[in-house]
Design an enzyme around this catalytic site. Structure first.
Site, PDB file in Angstrom:
ATOM      1  N   LYS A   1     -20.721  54.569 -15.918  1.00 10.02           N
ATOM      2  CA  LYS A   1     -20.007  55.015 -17.110  1.00 10.02           C
ATOM      3  C   LYS A   1     -20.954  54.848 -18.292  1.00 10.02           C
ATOM      4  O   LYS A   1     -21.525  53.774 -18.493  1.00 10.02           O
ATOM      5  CB  LYS A   1     -18.749  54.181 -17.326  1.00 10.02           C
ATOM      6  CG  LYS A   1     -18.067  54.433 -18.663  1.00 10.02           C
ATOM      7  CD  LYS A   1     -17.094  53.319 -18.987  1.00 10.02           C
ATOM      8  CE  LYS A   1     -16.749  53.259 -20.455  1.00 10.02           C
ATOM      9  NZ  LYS A   1     -17.822  52.872 -21.349  1.00 10.02           N
TER      10      LYS A   1
ATOM     11  N   ARG B   1     -10.568  53.101 -21.104  1.00  8.81           N
ATOM     12  CA  ARG B   1     -10.962  51.694 -20.962  1.00  8.81           C
ATOM     13  C   ARG B   1     -10.595  50.945 -22.242  1.00  8.81           C
ATOM     14  O   ARG B   1     -10.883  51.414 -23.348  1.00  8.81           O
ATOM     15  CB  ARG B   1     -12.468  51.564 -20.702  1.00  8.81           C
ATOM     16  CG  ARG B   1     -12.926  50.121 -20.518  1.00  8.81           C
ATOM     17  CD  ARG B   1     -14.405  50.041 -20.111  1.00  8.81           C
ATOM     18  NE  ARG B   1     -14.823  48.668 -19.899  1.00  8.81           N
ATOM     19  CZ  ARG B   1     -15.364  47.892 -20.848  1.00  8.81           C
ATOM     20  NH1 ARG B   1     -15.555  48.382 -22.061  1.00  8.81           N
ATOM     21  NH2 ARG B   1     -15.712  46.654 -20.591  1.00  8.81           N
TER      22      ARG B   1
ATOM     23  N   GLU C   1     -18.947  45.286 -16.451  1.00 10.82           N
ATOM     24  CA  GLU C   1     -19.666  45.646 -17.671  1.00 10.82           C
ATOM     25  C   GLU C   1     -21.074  45.054 -17.661  1.00 10.82           C
ATOM     26  O   GLU C   1     -21.274  43.908 -17.250  1.00 10.82           O
ATOM     27  CB  GLU C   1     -18.911  45.149 -18.909  1.00 10.82           C
ATOM     28  CG  GLU C   1     -19.557  45.628 -20.198  1.00 10.82           C
ATOM     29  CD  GLU C   1     -18.828  45.150 -21.439  1.00 10.82           C
ATOM     30  OE1 GLU C   1     -18.749  45.935 -22.397  1.00 10.82           O
ATOM     31  OE2 GLU C   1     -18.347  44.003 -21.458  1.00 10.82           O
TER      32      GLU C   1
ATOM     33  N   SER D   1       6.649  -0.695  15.763  1.00 10.52           N
ATOM     34  CA  SER D   1       5.936  -1.815  16.409  1.00 10.52           C
ATOM     35  C   SER D   1       6.320  -3.156  15.790  1.00 10.52           C
ATOM     36  O   SER D   1       5.910  -4.213  16.271  1.00 10.52           O
ATOM     37  CB  SER D   1       4.425  -1.614  16.281  1.00 10.52           C
ATOM     38  OG  SER D   1       4.064  -1.515  14.908  1.00 10.52           O
TER      39      SER D   1
ATOM     40  N   ASP E   1     -24.236  44.710 -20.422  1.00  8.46           N
ATOM     41  CA  ASP E   1     -24.844  44.901 -21.750  1.00  8.46           C
ATOM     42  C   ASP E   1     -26.358  44.881 -21.597  1.00  8.46           C
ATOM     43  O   ASP E   1     -26.931  43.831 -21.285  1.00  8.46           O
ATOM     44  CB  ASP E   1     -24.418  43.767 -22.693  1.00  8.46           C
ATOM     45  CG  ASP E   1     -23.069  44.019 -23.322  1.00  8.46           C
ATOM     46  OD1 ASP E   1     -22.542  45.123 -23.142  1.00  8.46           O
ATOM     47  OD2 ASP E   1     -22.540  43.110 -23.982  1.00  8.46           O
TER      48      ASP E   1
ATOM     49  N   GLU F   1       0.840  -1.209   0.000  1.00  6.94           N
ATOM     50  CA  GLU F   1       0.000   0.000   0.000  1.00  6.94           C
ATOM     51  C   GLU F   1       0.873   1.258   0.000  1.00  6.94           C
ATOM     52  O   GLU F   1       0.542   2.255  -0.642  1.00  6.94           O
ATOM     53  CB  GLU F   1      -0.932   0.000   1.215  1.00  6.94           C
ATOM     54  CG  GLU F   1      -2.073  -1.000   1.104  1.00  6.94           C
ATOM     55  CD  GLU F   1      -2.926  -1.066   2.371  1.00  6.94           C
ATOM     56  OE1 GLU F   1      -4.168  -1.043   2.254  1.00  6.94           O
ATOM     57  OE2 GLU F   1      -2.348  -1.139   3.471  1.00  6.94           O
TER      58      GLU F   1
ATOM     59  N   ILE G   1       3.937   9.658 -13.509  1.00  7.04           N
ATOM     60  CA  ILE G   1       4.522  10.668 -12.620  1.00  7.04           C
ATOM     61  C   ILE G   1       5.042  11.809 -13.484  1.00  7.04           C
ATOM     62  O   ILE G   1       5.569  11.582 -14.574  1.00  7.04           O
ATOM     63  CB  ILE G   1       5.655  10.045 -11.774  1.00  7.04           C
ATOM     64  CG1 ILE G   1       5.051   9.042 -10.788  1.00  7.04           C
ATOM     65  CG2 ILE G   1       6.431  11.111 -11.015  1.00  7.04           C
ATOM     66  CD1 ILE G   1       6.065   8.172 -10.098  1.00  7.04           C
TER      67      ILE G   1
ATOM     68  N   HIS H   1     -14.644  42.396 -18.522  1.00  7.19           N
ATOM     69  CA  HIS H   1     -15.392  42.552 -19.770  1.00  7.19           C
ATOM     70  C   HIS H   1     -16.469  41.482 -19.820  1.00  7.19           C
ATOM     71  O   HIS H   1     -16.243  40.357 -19.366  1.00  7.19           O
ATOM     72  CB  HIS H   1     -14.424  42.390 -20.954  1.00  7.19           C
ATOM     73  CG  HIS H   1     -15.077  42.451 -22.295  1.00  7.19           C
ATOM     74  ND1 HIS H   1     -15.175  41.360 -23.129  1.00  7.19           N
ATOM     75  CD2 HIS H   1     -15.671  43.474 -22.947  1.00  7.19           C
ATOM     76  CE1 HIS H   1     -15.791  41.721 -24.242  1.00  7.19           C
ATOM     77  NE2 HIS H   1     -16.104  42.993 -24.162  1.00  7.19           N
ATOM     78  N   ASN H   2     -17.656  41.827 -20.334  1.00  6.32           N
ATOM     79  CA  ASN H   2     -18.762  40.846 -20.386  1.00  6.32           C
ATOM     80  C   ASN H   2     -18.887  40.117 -19.045  1.00  6.32           C
ATOM     81  O   ASN H   2     -18.935  38.886 -18.983  1.00  6.32           O
ATOM     82  CB  ASN H   2     -18.518  39.811 -21.500  1.00  6.32           C
ATOM     83  CG  ASN H   2     -18.689  40.400 -22.889  1.00  6.32           C
ATOM     84  OD1 ASN H   2     -19.207  41.506 -23.045  1.00  6.32           O
ATOM     85  ND2 ASN H   2     -18.250  39.681 -23.896  1.00  6.32           N
TER      86      ASN H   2
ATOM     87  N   GLU I   1     -23.299  49.277 -21.373  1.00  6.24           N
ATOM     88  CA  GLU I   1     -23.411  49.169 -22.829  1.00  6.24           C
ATOM     89  C   GLU I   1     -24.906  49.223 -23.109  1.00  6.24           C
ATOM     90  O   GLU I   1     -25.611  48.224 -23.021  1.00  6.24           O
ATOM     91  CB  GLU I   1     -22.784  47.857 -23.311  1.00  6.24           C
ATOM     92  CG  GLU I   1     -21.290  47.766 -23.089  1.00  6.24           C
ATOM     93  CD  GLU I   1     -20.525  48.836 -23.848  1.00  6.24           C
ATOM     94  OE1 GLU I   1     -20.878  49.120 -25.017  1.00  6.24           O
ATOM     95  OE2 GLU I   1     -19.584  49.426 -23.276  1.00  6.24           O
TER      96      GLU I   1
END
Length: 761
Positions: free
Chosen positions: A434, A547, A336, A186, A338, A159, A650, A306-307, A385
């Site tokens: 804005k 901007r 922003e 042990s 829209d 393991e 790996i 943006h968006n 926008e």
């Protein structure tokens, strides 16, 4: 193996006990997709499994450490759409770090919902408050539980071998067996509890840290207060109050109370210090707001999106208020929106003329009201926008004023016509719109809202610059008249410090525009202006806001490189926050300083409207010497495996160091790759960089998995301003593609920064 959360299990409250017994809840993805799932908190109190009711098979899981917060009630679009069907007290949303989708759940009763809400919140709080050692202990515990296949609380050597592959390390079998036998006190042929911790410590012994420790320790076993002071002074370049600092560090990081009392630092305490925030490459003083916040807005770089409403691409992606919540939590200060005419007389937000989904404008404003100032108290600029009819613009204005109340700025802060933009400090807690405006701010403040009479006749064209200026004036008048016909007076009155105006030339702007007027540029136009008139652009940005937004051709919502725009002082460099990549790493890196408040003060040579500086000519920067940056990449620790990597594979890691700044400073160098070792690779490779304008430079470390047959895979990265770098022996705590932490993955480096005389440059 004992979990860090074992103490929680010893004091299991009713909520956690019930969560461990399991609960049937509805998982919801849409109004029509709501399916029963059986949710269960595992014994480690760190993992939640959920299973399909149909098959009973474990379908998925999430870790408590992945959870950012839990929201009660109808706080997502999906749950809001089901509000009539399911009461708010039965609903909640699990919010994850990064860009991972949220999990919307509906419990059978308010009691069951509260059980999971309170239980998860308690566990998230415990994980959030873990120190470096506790996080490492938890990480060890997680691996133990993954590798303990028969769940008997013990691990045999087979393991352990499997565990090593999982942990990204290829190790000689004989060496691994020797470490296993040493830890098996042990003599049972298995490791349990503290034996596994012993094995792990032997496995992760940091020889490079031990060598450094012994270099400053006379007996090789401890650092006295004076020895630690020497290290902090000579290597870490710590300055004033060094004795007090050393005492404080020992008290904070030394695990042994006896050593603490004697003001001694052990090797364990030394390692904890090096892995802590105080041993990080990022200057801890920059984690809080430390810059002057009383200068005009145009003197700051401002975190901008943006968006903002989009979660994916801008053709078919989902629109969601979650986009605003995520951006705001990252310190974004320019959002922003829209806006388009919607049904029922209510405006909607979406990417026009596309298949993106739509959200009500009202919901965006309500979200803004709730989350605007949680991450930062400094002002928000809402970039409208506006594609709406006058009737729906009136609705927009009413919703903005009604929902935001006094947070919405509707007049100048002192009632006077501004001669320069106000400061972030003066605008704390304010939301600024804005957009286009009818007439001039002066007219509005003086109560003269009517436009001066238009001249109907057109001037004959004349040759020369004066004639060109006259043509431009006439064009502006026509646009102003058209705007008046298409703009709502009520919405126009809400535009104060960010009136949108068309850009003709830098000379025209300086002659005709005011400090509270601003222009926007597509990325291609901005790049053209940078090439042709870089110094003029910097001068323009010293007194007016600018901007920049991505090209409309970026239908996949990819991003442009923001560095070129920052190099000329553009403040609002808007990026698609939903899209991971180098560009967003640079954005997160720049705004990681100044307390992540979303505002970073520009260098002094970019704030003077008569500055001579140009990014193409480093010598034009007055005052300040170039820097020599010497970086040694020493080692890596617990680098993550690639998602979907082959069983048993790996990584072969390499490190690339990048400088992003003015063109002359931009550079990259990379180490060789290390075969089959993501666990504790050693590079010991040194690089040198010359940086002429350090105030604009960002330093980025990227770890990749080398692949000779195809493109290297991304493993992790970390980006920060060069001015926030701490010299000396430092750990770099790596971030994922999403910008979230991937503990305990880190790099260990040594950094030296020294000034060069300009003659030798």
């Amino acid at each position: 193996m004992t979990s860090v959360l074992y103490s929680v299990r010893l004091q299991l409250d009713e909520n956690l006990e019930q969560m461990q017994q399991g609960t049937m809840m509805r998982k919801v993805k849409s109004k029509n997709w709501k399916k029963p799932r059986y949710f269960m908190l595992q014994d480690d109190c760190m993992t939640v499994w959920y299973k399909s009711k149909m098959s009973g098979k474990a379908k998925s899981a999430f870790s408590v450490s992945d959870v950012e917060t839990v929201r009660e009630g109808h706080q997502s679009e999906v749950l809001q759409s089901l509000a009539e069907e399911f009461p708010a007290e039965c609903c909640f949303t699990v919010v994850f770090h990064g860009r991972r989708n949220n999990l919307d759940l509906i419990a059978s009763s308010a009691e069951e919902a509260q059980c999971w809400i309170q239980g998860l919140r308690r566990l998230v709080e415990i994980v959030t408050n873990m120190d470096q050692k506790e996080k490492m202990d938890q990480w060890i515990c997680d691996w133990f539980m993954k590798a303990d296949k028969d769940k008997d609380g013990r691990m045999n050597f087979k393991e352990v071998q499997h565990l090593l592959r999982m942990m990204n390390v290829a190790m000689n079998e004989d060496h691994a067996f020797r470490l296993f036998q040493m830890a098996d006190k042990s003599e049972t042929g298995t490791l349990e509890g503290e034996e596994f911790v012993l094995f792990y410590k032997a496995l992760t012994q940091r020889d490079e840290v031990l060598e450094l420790f012994q270099e400053y320790s006379e007996d090789g076993k401890k650092l006295t207060l004076l020895e630690f002071v020497d290290f902090l002074q000579q290597e870490q370049m710590e300055g004033a109050g060094i004795d007090e600092l050393a005492m404080e560090m020992i008290d904070r990081y030394e695990p042994s109370e006896t050593a603490k009392a004697r003001h001694i630092l052990s090797i364990d305490g030394f390692l904890v210090y090096l892995c802590s925030p105080d041993g990080s490459i990022f200057n801890p003083e920059h984690r809080t707001v430390f810059q002057d916040m009383s200068q005009p807005l145009c003197h700051y770089f401002i975190s901008s999106s943006h968006n903002t409403y989009l979660m994916e691409d801008q053709l078919r992606g989902q629109s969601s208020v979650e986009g605003y919540i995520r951006a705001l939590k990252r310190g974004c200060r320019c959002l922003e929106v829209d806006c388009w005419d919607g049904p029922n007389g209510e405006p909607i937000v979406y990417h026009g003329h596309t298949f993106t989904s739509k959200i009500p404008f009202r919901e965006v404003v309500t979200t803004l009201d709730k989350y605007a100032f949680r991450a930062s108290k400094y002002p928000i600029i809402l970039s409208l926008e506006n594609h709406c009819s006058i009737e729906q613009q009136d609705i927009m204005a009413q919703q903005l004023k009604g929902i935001l109340g006094e947070q919405l700025l509707t007049t100048t802060i002192d009632g006077r016509v501004p001669v320069q933009l106000p400061s972030p400090e003066e605008l704390k807690g304010k939301i600024i719109l804005k957009g286009k405006k009818i007439g001039h701010l002066e007219d509005y403040l003086n109560g003269h809202l009517d436009e001066p009479p238009e001249r109907e006749e057109e001037e004959e064209e004349e040759e020369g610059p004066e004639a060109e200026e006259e043509v431009l004036r006439n064009e502006d008048k026509k646009k102003e008249k058209k705007a008046k016909q298409s703009l709502s007076q009520e919405l126009s009155d809400c535009i104060v410090y960010c009136k949108s105006v068309p850009f003709h030339s830098f000379q025209h702007s300086r002659s005709h525009y005011k400090s509270y007027e601003m222009s926007s540029f597509a990325e291609s136009k901005a790049r053209k202006l940078i090439r042709e008139a870089g110094n003029d652009f910097i001068r323009h940005n010293a007194w007016q806001l600018t901007r920049i937004f991505p090209s409309g051709l970026r239908t996949d919502s990819s991003n442009y490189n923001p560095q070129a725009m920052w190099n000329v002082g553009c403040q609002l460099v808007a990026l698609n926050f939903q899209t991971a990549g180098t560009e967003m790493d640079l954005c997160d890196g720049l705004f990681s300083k100044n307390g992540r408040c979303g505002y970073v003060l520009k260098p002094s040579f970019m704030k003077d409207p008569e500055t001579a500086f140009s990014p193409e000519n480093p010598q034009s920067r007055e005052n300040g010497s170039p820097l020599n940056i010497a970086i040694k990449i020493i080692s890596g620790q617990q680098l993550p495996k690639m998602p979907n990597s082959k069983e048993g594979s790996i990584i072969d890691p390499l490190v690339r160091v990048e400088i992003h700044g003015i063109p002359a400073d931009s550079a990259k160098q990379e180490t060789k790759y290390i075969d089959d070792n993501g666990f504790n690779p050693q590079w010991n490779e040194a690089f040198q960089f010359q940086v002429r304008v350090p105030e604009l430079a960002l330093l980025r470390f990227v770890v990749e998995d080398y692949d000779k047959a195809s493109r290297n895979d991304f493993v992790g990265q970390y980006t920060l301003p060069l001015t926030s770098v701490k010299a000396g022996y430092r750990h770099i705590h790596l971030l994922s593609k999403d910008g979230t932490g991937i503990p305990p993955a880190s790099l260990f480096v040594h950094i030296r920064i020294r000034e060069l005389s300009t003659e030798s440059d």
